[in-house]
Motif scaffolding. Structure first.
Motif, short mmCIF file in Angstrom:
data_model
loop_
_atom_site.label_atom_id
_atom_site.label_comp_id
_atom_site.label_asym_id
_atom_site.label_seq_id
_atom_site.Cartn_x
_atom_site.Cartn_y
_atom_site.Cartn_z
N LEU A 68 64.61 -33.74 -25.50
CA LEU A 68 64.01 -34.22 -26.74
C LEU A 68 65.04 -34.92 -27.61
O LEU A 68 64.79 -36.01 -28.15
CB LEU A 68 63.37 -33.06 -27.51
CG LEU A 68 62.07 -32.48 -26.95
CD1 LEU A 68 61.70 -31.20 -27.67
CD2 LEU A 68 60.93 -33.49 -27.04
N GLU A 69 66.21 -34.31 -27.73
CA GLU A 69 67.26 -34.90 -28.56
C GLU A 69 67.70 -36.26 -28.02
O GLU A 69 67.89 -37.22 -28.76
CB GLU A 69 68.45 -33.95 -28.64
CG GLU A 69 69.58 -34.45 -29.53
CD GLU A 69 70.74 -33.49 -29.60
OE1 GLU A 69 71.74 -33.83 -30.26
OE2 GLU A 69 70.66 -32.41 -28.98
N LYS A 70 67.86 -36.35 -26.70
CA LYS A 70 68.29 -37.61 -26.10
C LYS A 70 67.24 -38.70 -26.27
O LYS A 70 67.56 -39.90 -26.29
CB LYS A 70 68.61 -37.40 -24.62
CG LYS A 70 69.90 -36.63 -24.37
CD LYS A 70 70.21 -36.55 -22.88
CE LYS A 70 71.54 -35.84 -22.65
NZ LYS A 70 72.69 -36.63 -23.17
N ALA A 71 65.99 -38.30 -26.38
CA ALA A 71 64.91 -39.27 -26.57
C ALA A 71 64.63 -39.55 -28.04
O ALA A 71 63.69 -40.29 -28.37
CB ALA A 71 63.63 -38.76 -25.90
N GLY A 72 65.45 -38.95 -28.94
CA GLY A 72 65.25 -39.15 -30.37
C GLY A 72 64.04 -38.41 -30.90
O GLY A 72 63.42 -38.82 -31.89
N MET A 73 63.70 -37.30 -30.25
CA MET A 73 62.54 -36.51 -30.64
C MET A 73 62.97 -35.09 -31.01
O MET A 73 64.11 -34.70 -30.78
CB MET A 73 61.53 -36.46 -29.48
CG MET A 73 61.02 -37.82 -29.03
SD MET A 73 60.16 -37.76 -27.42
CE MET A 73 58.74 -36.72 -27.80
N THR A 74 62.05 -34.33 -31.57
CA THR A 74 62.27 -32.92 -31.87
C THR A 74 61.05 -32.14 -31.39
O THR A 74 60.05 -32.72 -30.93
CB THR A 74 62.47 -32.68 -33.38
OG1 THR A 74 61.23 -32.94 -34.07
CG2 THR A 74 63.56 -33.59 -33.94
N THR A 75 61.10 -30.84 -31.53
CA THR A 75 59.97 -30.00 -31.12
C THR A 75 58.74 -30.26 -31.99
O THR A 75 57.62 -29.91 -31.60
CB THR A 75 60.35 -28.51 -31.21
OG1 THR A 75 60.87 -28.22 -32.51
CG2 THR A 75 61.40 -28.16 -30.16
#
Length: 208
Positions: A68-75
């Motif tokens: 998620l972090e690498k994709a610029g996302m969060t939970t």
């Protein structure tokens, strides 16, 4: 599995991130963790807003957070659902969840039911290797534990010598081969009896 250990029904299960059990640490860094998606869901962005099953606190949870972090996302960008590994397997196979943060061999079980699933992210790609631990019940004899540890150490030695993975089947554990029964030598000059004498006390049946 935890219940089996507490009931002494299982000697040596493999558990991940269970601090309540005392175990032995052997270098077993693995790249067995994945974020998987239903067929057609390839990039992490495809999982945005989707139902993602994950056993919280495990390495499956860790790879999900990394991906998620690498994709610029969060939970907050997904519907994260806490499940035990067996539930992840059944829920994914039934299409009740869209993705999962999970690990092998559970993924192999899922692939048998959903062969065209997508491996969206992998510890092989991210370069994150997670340690595992070998744990045993308190009633397992120390001599038995020592034998298992020795086998694991032999496996680790083999891994150190073959960092790129096996190009052939790895050697089997060194164990004494089971002796094969020797054939009975022929008795030259002797012919088998045409009839056998009855055993003492045996009833002999005569036809007619």
């Amino acid at each position: 599995m935890v219940c089996a250990m507490s009931c002494a029904a299982g000697d040596r299960p493999w558990l991940q991130e269970l601090p309540q059990f005392v175990g032995r640490a052997v270098e077993t860094l693995t790249y067995a963790d994945r974020v998987i998606g239903q067929p057609g869901m390839k990039p992490m962005k495809d999982l945005k807003g989707k139902r993602i099953g994950v056993p919280e606190g495990t390495s499956g949870d860790m790879i999900l957070n990394i991906a998620l972090e690498k994709a610029g996302m969060t939970t907050k960008d997904i519907q994260k659902i806490n499940m035990d590994p067996s539930t992840v397997v059944s829920a994914f196979a039934a299409g009740k969840i869209d993705g999962a943060g999970i690990f092998y061999p559970a993924i192999a079980t899922i692939k048998a039911k959903v062969p065209d699933l997508e491996e969206v992210a992998s510890t092989v790609d991210t370069g994150d290797a997670f340690p595992t631990a070998f744990v045993a019940g308190n009633k397992v004899p120390e001599t038995k534990n020592a034998k298992v540890i020795k086998v694991l150490q032999e496996a680790n030695d083999w891994r150190q010598k073959h960092p790129g993975g096996p190009s052939r089947s790895p050697p089997r554990c060194s164990r004494s081969p089971r002796p094969r029964p020797r054939p009975t030598p022929p008795m030259s000059g002797l012919s088998p009896p045409t009839s056998w004498p009855p055993r003492p006390g045996a009833v002999r049946w005569t036809p007619g």
